[in-house]
Every structure is written in C-alpha cells, then in structure tokens.
Write a protein that holds these residues in place. Sequence first.
Motif, PDB file in Angstrom:
ATOM      1  N   ALA A   6       0.836  -1.200   0.000  1.00 46.76           N
ATOM      2  CA  ALA A   6       0.000   0.000   0.000  1.00 46.76           C
ATOM      3  C   ALA A   6       0.872   1.251   0.000  1.00 46.76           C
ATOM      4  O   ALA A   6       0.587   2.230  -0.693  1.00 46.76           O
ATOM      5  CB  ALA A   6      -0.910  -0.017   1.224  1.00 46.76           C
ATOM      6  N   GLU A  13      -1.273   8.539  -5.822  1.00 46.59           N
ATOM      7  CA  GLU A  13      -2.692   8.236  -5.625  1.00 46.59           C
ATOM      8  C   GLU A  13      -3.621   9.131  -6.455  1.00 46.59           C
ATOM      9  O   GLU A  13      -4.608   8.644  -7.010  1.00 46.59           O
ATOM     10  CB  GLU A  13      -3.038   8.347  -4.145  1.00 46.59           C
ATOM     11  N   PRO A  42      -5.738   0.219  -1.420  1.00 47.38           N
ATOM     12  CA  PRO A  42      -5.710   0.911  -0.121  1.00 47.38           C
ATOM     13  C   PRO A  42      -6.983   1.700   0.168  1.00 47.38           C
ATOM     14  O   PRO A  42      -7.020   2.476   1.120  1.00 47.38           O
ATOM     15  CB  PRO A  42      -4.503   1.845  -0.251  1.00 47.38           C
ATOM     16  N   ASP A  66      -1.965  -6.379   3.108  1.00 48.74           N
ATOM     17  CA  ASP A  66      -1.366  -5.056   3.326  1.00 48.74           C
ATOM     18  C   ASP A  66      -2.294  -3.956   2.789  1.00 48.74           C
ATOM     19  O   ASP A  66      -2.530  -2.937   3.442  1.00 48.74           O
ATOM     20  CB  ASP A  66       0.000  -4.998   2.625  1.00 48.74           C
ATOM     21  N   MET A  67      -2.842  -4.182   1.600  1.00 46.68           N
ATOM     22  CA  MET A  67      -3.781  -3.216   1.022  1.00 46.68           C
ATOM     23  C   MET A  67      -5.025  -3.105   1.910  1.00 46.68           C
ATOM     24  O   MET A  67      -5.519  -1.999   2.182  1.00 46.68           O
ATOM     25  CB  MET A  67      -4.191  -3.657  -0.388  1.00 46.68           C
ATOM     26  N   ALA A  70      -4.561  -1.009   5.038  1.00 45.45           N
ATOM     27  CA  ALA A  70      -4.588   0.433   4.745  1.00 45.45           C
ATOM     28  C   ALA A  70      -6.026   0.891   4.478  1.00 45.45           C
ATOM     29  O   ALA A  70      -6.449   1.966   4.923  1.00 45.45           O
ATOM     30  CB  ALA A  70      -3.701   0.729   3.542  1.00 45.45           C
ATOM     31  N   ALA A  71      -6.797   0.063   3.770  1.00 44.76           N
ATOM     32  CA  ALA A  71      -8.177   0.432   3.422  1.00 44.76           C
ATOM     33  C   ALA A  71      -9.061   0.508   4.679  1.00 44.76           C
ATOM     34  O   ALA A  71      -9.875   1.425   4.826  1.00 44.76           O
ATOM     35  CB  ALA A  71      -8.753  -0.577   2.429  1.00 44.76           C
TER      36      ALA A  71
END
Length: 255
Positions: A6, A13, A42, A66-67, A70-71
């Motif tokens: 992320a 972004e 994310p 990992d994504m 973050a999300a």
Amino acid sequence: MAAWSAGQYVKFEDERSRPSVELVARVPVADPRRVVDIGCGPGNSTGILRARWPEAELFGLDSSPDMLAAARKRLPGVTFIEADVSAWEPMAGVDVFFSNATLQWVNGHQAVMQRLMRALPKGGVLAVQVPDNQSEPTHALMRDVAAGGPWRDKFATPIARQVMDAPSAYYDLLRPFGPVDIWHTIYYHPLADAAAIVEWLKGSGLRPFLDRLDDAGRKAFLAEYQARIAAAYPPQVDGRVLLRFPRLFMVAVRG
Ligand SMILES: C[S@@+](CC[C@H](N)C(=O)[O-])C[C@H]1O[C@@H](n2cnc3c(N)ncnc32)[C@H](O)[C@@H]1O
C-alpha cells in the motif's frame, strides 16, 4: 508473487484515482443497495464510491492483506473482504460491481466478468477500468531489460499479467447481458523525471519483475530500466516528463 504494498502504491494516488472518478460518473444507478469495489487496494477507489453513494452498503474486496489494512484504516464504515476474485462468490443484493485497475492481474478475468454480470439484478451494473499499457515504452522496456540482462534465466517463465482483449471482444462478451458502454482514454501525466516514472511502476507493473530478483539484482535491474526510461521519456519544456497512459473503460448494464 509478493503481496502488493500500500505504501508504494499510494505515492501517485491522485493520478491512479482519476480513472475511478471518471468511471463512476458513467454508472447509471442512482440509489444502489450494495456496491462492491473489487481490487479495492488501499481504499482510494472505495472512497470515491462512498462519495457517490453515501447511503449504499459498501464492500471492498482484495487479495492483499497489506492493502486491506490500509483500506480499513481509511474507511472504517466499509466491510473489507480478503479474497481472490477468481474464486469469489458474490453475495446477494449487489447493484454495482466496480473494479478499477485490477482485472488485468486476474487470469481468466473474462469468466469473472460474466459471473459478476449473472449475479446482478436487472438494471445492475458492472463497471471496469483496466490499463491498456502493455505496448507502452514503460512496459516494453521492462520486458527488454528482463530478457537482455544477466538475470534473463529468471524470466524464462513469462510474467503472468494478462494481455487485455480488444474493446470489441469485451463488447461481445458483455452485450448478451444488456447495454454496454466502452471507451478508451489516454492520460498524459506530467511527472518530475524518469526516476518518478520508475517509482510509479514500482507500485504496479514492475512488481512481478522485481519479485524474481535478489537485492543486488533488483538494484541493477532498476538502474538499467531507469536509463532506458530516461531515453524514452525526454524532458518537456518545463523539465518534467510526460507519462502516456492508455486505459480502457467498460460499463455494462444487466438488461
Ligand atoms: C492496481 S491496484 C488497484 C487499487 C484501486 N482499485 C485503485 O483504483 O487504485 C490492484 C489491486 O488488485 C488486487 N488484486 C490483484 N489480483 C487480485 C485478485 N485476483 N483478487 C482480488 N484482488 C486482486 C491487488 O492486491 C491490488 O490491491
């Protein structure tokens, strides 16, 4: 393949999120019950869905822990699901399946798209954006550097990313379900320099290449790649470089 990161992905972004804004604007559903963001990353695309449909029950699905971490931090009100979309059975009551910059990584994504269409009620929508950049210098040079360096044996098995079909093939795939809107856009992103292009690609297209190398190999690969990128993307009048980025969009309505 190593998990998506992320931290690396969100470095660009704003540029990565713009197709989501333009895709969601074309979805003809005013008041969906449930919306699923497939390959939510994310949560940048999920946030755009939340802004368009504040009342909908929103889900984000991704295969990368990992994504998803973050999300979840970014959007506490959304339900995030860890799953591979190839094997995922959609829940009932979904009016919009949305997927930005993900299906190009999914083997057999055409069958996945058909499965999602079948799961929609009448008037429901599948909205998809995929990069169409495999012929761009960014991607051709990755393959050239992989095939031409001392690491070439590690690339004897091709990298698994899908070559996307022509827009006419997606039209034929989706049209039996109902009306289909397909378009193609080429973005030109001004970035600081060649190093910035490499940094962008490290968060997406370069990942599977770098995953096959050790630290020293990665460093040498990136140095060679960056030199080739600098030659292919010369500075503009303001000293910046223009990253040309074609993308394919599809909005399919269940008739
Ligand atoms: C390029 S990112 C897109 C993130 C976000 N949707 C956006 O608009 O920027 C692709 C995401 O797809 C996820 N992904 C890749 N293959 C997947 C699969 N088979 N099933 C579910 N998620 C997948 C990755 O973990 C990554 O978070």
